[in-house]
Structure formats: structure tokens, C-alpha cells
Design a protein around this motif. Sequence first.
Motif, PDB file in Angstrom:
ATOM      1  N   LEU A 310       0.810  -1.225   0.000  1.00 50.76           N
ATOM      2  CA  LEU A 310       0.000   0.000   0.000  1.00 50.76           C
ATOM      3  C   LEU A 310       0.841   1.272   0.000  1.00 50.76           C
ATOM      4  N   THR A 311       2.148   1.148   0.241  1.00 49.02           N
ATOM      5  CA  THR A 311       3.034   2.318   0.183  1.00 49.02           C
ATOM      6  C   THR A 311       3.501   2.622  -1.231  1.00 49.02           C
ATOM      7  N   GLY A 312       3.168   1.768  -2.190  1.00 48.06           N
ATOM      8  CA  GLY A 312       3.570   2.002  -3.582  1.00 48.06           C
ATOM      9  C   GLY A 312       5.038   1.794  -3.860  1.00 48.06           C
ATOM     10  N   PRO A 313       5.655   0.696  -3.410  1.00 48.58           N
ATOM     11  CA  PRO A 313       7.084   0.468  -3.658  1.00 48.58           C
ATOM     12  C   PRO A 313       7.360   0.146  -5.122  1.00 48.58           C
ATOM     13  N   PRO A 314       8.625   0.227  -5.562  1.00 48.92           N
ATOM     14  CA  PRO A 314       8.972  -0.136  -6.949  1.00 48.92           C
ATOM     15  C   PRO A 314       8.761  -1.623  -7.203  1.00 48.92           C
ATOM     16  N   ALA A 315       8.807  -1.993  -8.489  1.00 50.41           N
ATOM     17  CA  ALA A 315       8.508  -3.371  -8.880  1.00 50.41           C
ATOM     18  C   ALA A 315       9.424  -4.382  -8.203  1.00 50.41           C
ATOM     19  N   SER A 316      10.698  -4.026  -7.996  1.00 48.68           N
ATOM     20  CA  SER A 316      11.624  -4.969  -7.365  1.00 48.68           C
ATOM     21  C   SER A 316      11.213  -5.268  -5.927  1.00 48.68           C
ATOM     22  N   VAL A 317      10.749  -4.248  -5.206  1.00 47.53           N
ATOM     23  CA  VAL A 317      10.295  -4.453  -3.824  1.00 47.53           C
ATOM     24  C   VAL A 317       8.986  -5.229  -3.811  1.00 47.53           C
ATOM     25  N   VAL A 318       8.092  -4.903  -4.748  1.00 50.90           N
ATOM     26  CA  VAL A 318       6.843  -5.652  -4.862  1.00 50.90           C
ATOM     27  C   VAL A 318       7.140  -7.136  -5.063  1.00 50.90           C
ATOM     28  N   ALA A 319       8.120  -7.420  -5.913  1.00 55.75           N
ATOM     29  CA  ALA A 319       8.477  -8.817  -6.177  1.00 55.75           C
ATOM     30  C   ALA A 319       8.969  -9.509  -4.910  1.00 55.75           C
TER      31      ALA A 319
END
Length: 429
Positions: A310-319
Motif C-alpha cells: 500500500l506504500t507504492g514500492p517499486p517493482a523490485s520491492v513488490v516482487a
Amino acid sequence: MTDSDRKVTFRELFGVREYRALYLSLIVNWVGDYLARAAITVLVYEESKSVLMSAAAFAVSFLPWVVGGPLLSAVAERYPYRRVLIVADLFRMVVIALLLIPGVPIPIMLLLVFLASLGTPPTQAARSALQPLVVGRDKLPMAVATNASTGQAAQVFGYLAGASLATALNPQVALAIDVVTFAVSAALISWGVRPRPAAYDRSQRRHLLRESGEGFRLVFGTQTLRSIAIMVFVLTMFAVVPEGLAAAWAAEADPDSATRGLDQGMIMAAGPVGFVIGGLAIGRLAGADLRDRLVRPLAMLSALALVPALTGPPASVVAVLVAISGMAAGGVTPTLNGKFVLILPHGYRARAYGVMQTGMQLSQFAAVMITGLLADHFWLPLVVGLWSIGGTVALGILAARWPSREVFNEATAEAAPDHEHHGRHRAAA
């Protein structure tokens, strides 16, 4: 020591010739399917620019389970499992081949994907019911865990390759590979699995709706099976969302089409990667007692890990977050699957599997469509984060009500071969 407690080696499992054929057919099937699924989501999003439409393209393969999964699974009980597997593979091969015709409109493409997916319920039900007959009860938990882990590895490859092929080349390439995998799968079953009679002969058949209903009564009328079913339905409902929204998530976060496909593939593949790691780690390093104790915390972690999205992290963090969620799911799912199959009486495995898959596909379909609809109106990361908070609460409630290991052991003993007649009578009552 029970059958499920005995350590079974990979050498023992893969020493069974028929299991090797089942295993290889499963892997090639999954690779092709996930390749095609990733490619189609890319194609639809590029054409429509709609998160909801992209989510619908991902979710369309769930629909056969939703509209007729139990009935199609009951059909698998009426015919020899080997024949069901071969016929379903050939049917899907022909339908997917129609997608290779140039200029097929997107609505027709989605319709063909749906028709091809009608072959999935009887295939998976027949494979699940055939597996105990092939490997025996002692090797069954290891076979279930091995299939789950390596299936997720196939999903990783399929998602990464499908997203990359769709953005860099053409989605038709992925679909052509899917056609070939069905042909290979049918050949493996034909050559590697011996014929067996159907679980029920014609004299035992009743109305298909009644036979299907017996599967529902068995699953939801048995405390242990019901507890496993609801836990699995809720867990998958919250863990699947990143995969379903990955195409739109990557496109909104990265306007560069050159890297967007990699971001999508990374998000879609992270869950399966984590699933493989979690499944192998728990399956090989943890004993039966520890695996049972880990069911509750790992189930909750599968949703909790996605809350920081919900904090909107970059794709690498989402992964990374998705991978942690996948590790938790991978750690608990083989345990739940193994318990479920060992509790089932023979003659009801395909139908009970159909009930489980229908519930899973319905929960995943609903999750992807609801979050896709919300993400069309609200910030996508916020939708995923709040959805995951709800999942953590729901799984916490189920964990608090989880049956004891003694209850599961009693149910497993009752379903052992000496009790098969009793189990059949109970399910039909």
C-alpha cells in the motif's frame, strides 16, 4: 509411525515409472498454460488500456471451474483416468491451435481460451485421483509436495517467458508453444501410464448432478476436509492478486515498454519462486509435527507479507513482498494438500478434487475481478495493501479455529484402505 510420517526419498518417488510420466506431463502442461496466460494479459492490456479487462483476461481460465468444475470432475470418475487425460489434452490442443489463425478478435480469443479451459477440470481431477493409485499412500505426501513445488517452477518460467515474448516478439509464439505442450503431454500419458478401469462402472452410475453433490457433501460434511477447504480458499483468494494485476501494475509504474515486460514477469514469477523455496524448505527440513504447527502462522503470513504494497514500492520491492507471500503459501499448501488427499476415500477423489478446485478458482476469479475493478478507480497499490489486511484478519480467524493434529490423524486412519467401504458409505449418506 504413520505413512505420512515416513521419510520418502526422491529416488523412491521417481523410481515409479508411471509417476515419472504423470509428473512430466504435468510440467509441460503448466509451462504452456502459464506462457499463454501471461501473453494474453499483455495483449489485452495493450489493446484496452484497462486494468479490469487485463484482469478479466487473466481470470477467464478460472471460469470453467466456476460454471461447471464439479460436474466436469465427476465425469472423470466415470471413465478410466488415463483416457480422460489423453482426450482432454488433445481437445485443448485443437482449441488453442485455433488462436494461431491471424486476425482473431480479442473477444473470440478469450472465448477460445475459455473453451480450452473446459478441459482443465477433468484433467486435474483425473490426475489427482490417479496419483494415489500410482505411487501408493506412503509416497503420496512427497508426490503432492513435489508436484506443487515444481509446478510453481514451471509457472515461473511460463510467466517470465510469456511476458517477455509478448512484449518483445508476438503473443502467438507463446500460444504455439502451448499447443505443442498439449501434444507432448498426451504422448507421455499414452506411453507411460498403464490402463486401469474407471472408478465406477456403468451399473454404479447415478445422475451426474447427484454424483457431483456427493463430492460437496463429503468435503463440507467432514470437519477436517471442511477446515482444509476453507483455509485453502481464503489463502488463495488473497495470494493471487499480484499475479492478476501484474500487467497493469507494471505498466502504471514504468512507462518504458522495454522494461515493463520484465517488471510484469518479475511480479508474476515472484510468488511461484517463493512457493518453490517455501515448499522445499518446509517439506525437506521440517518433520510432520513442525509442519502441523506451522500451518497457522504461515497461512497468516501469506496475506500479511503483501500489506506493505500500500506504500507504492517499486517493482523490485513488490516482487520481494510477493516472494515472501509465496514462501508462506508454499510452506503450508503441500501440508494441507497431503492431509486432504489422505483423508479422502477411494472413488471420491476426483469429485472432491473438483470441489476444491472449483472453490479455489472461484475465490481467485472473484479476487482478481474485484481488485481489478477497484484498481480502475483507486490507486492500485492501495487496493492491494488494503485487500491484504482483510486477508490477514480472515486467515487469523481460521487459524484460531484450526482442528488439532489428533483430529486429523483420526480422519486419516479412518480413510485408510481397510476403512474404504465405511468412508464410501459415509459420503453417500
